[in-house]
Scaffold this motif. Sequence first.
Motif: not given
Length: 408
Positions: A113-117, A337-347
């Motif tokens: 899900a994070a990868s698609i985002w 990992v999913p949380l870190v990915m989401a935060l990386q995408i957000a910023v």
Amino acid sequence: MPDTSQERLHALDAVRGFALMLGIVFHTTISFVATPNAVPIWIVMDNSRSVWMGVLFHVLHIFRMTTFFVVAGFFAHMSFHKKGMGGFIKDRLKRIGIPLVAGWPILFALIVAASIWGATVMAHGGPLPPPPKYPGFPAFPLTHLWFLYILLLLYAATLIVRSLVAAIDRHGRLRAAADRMVRALVESPFGFTVLAAPIALTFILVPQWLEWTGIMTPDSSLAPNAQAIVGFSTAFGFGWLLHRQTGLLEVWRRRWPFNLALAATFTLASYGITGLMPVLKPAPHNATTAVLAVLYALEIWTWTFAFIGLALRFMANHSPVRRYIADSSYWLYLVHVPLVMALQIAVSQLPWPWFVKFPLVLAVAFPILFASYRLFVRYTFIGAILNGRRESRSNRAARPAQPLEAAS
């Protein structure tokens, strides 16, 4: 007299915990790494990147997992002799097998899900890239849980080897010889060269070695690559045998400045050859690559000895804070990992410099991860699975020092 054996266990438990914590820092660096021609190496790449994030990525990758597997082997030997063969197998299946089997589907779905985002953000309104095609068995996306899979393989292989040795070494001569070898490797200031030799030779012989990434992460196949097999089995086996002579840890405690100086020297020598910018192409088979392979292998073991020695020197006493970190680190690493990915995408698209966004991601991620451990793990059946015990809410005072046993 202080209980020096207990102090060593406190220090090694801290090593295990901080090695896992460094893994969270390691994964956070990836989106901020400057690469040649801005080549993407992660699902999302930040609009502000730095070569220094690449240096941090590289240095952490050199020793983090080798250190983890040395300590894992040490605690595995301790657990085996405490619980016996049957108890050890049951305990490992519970604390390593269950998290792998039960956690992988959930984490993989969140990572997808994070990868698609991330792909949507990186496309900037354009068409999304096609999903990767499955290359066929034994390919399998183990994700960052690969270390659990490797641990299970190492446990099985070690028990088989131990049973064979016990059957043929009736008088203990082989085990005595192994003890002498381990003692010689630890007591010699340059014993690390022997431990570095197998992985250095593997680096030289494999056709697609990437010097910047060192030991290739075995996260995409059920058949581990040669670098991972050689590197991590050497570390685990050495840790297993080291527990037979725990007094040898005193040598690393005394010698940490020497090992740290060597580690820094070898690392700087490597950068003197390659430069600071990541090299993302396979190394050619030439003399320069052979030198880099030897340097990297020496870096692995000198950094490992220095890191463990530092802990033995400065973290040998019982600390409620460090013990809490060690207890929580397993859960934090499993779910980060999913949380870190989401935060990386957000910023990733914010007009801020990397030196603001990188610590910001960590400053948001760690409180969330620690809160999840406190709320959902420490006092629940999940904590009993991961750490071998469930903490009591009615007894939140720091536990007295007792024999420690790492999850790994």
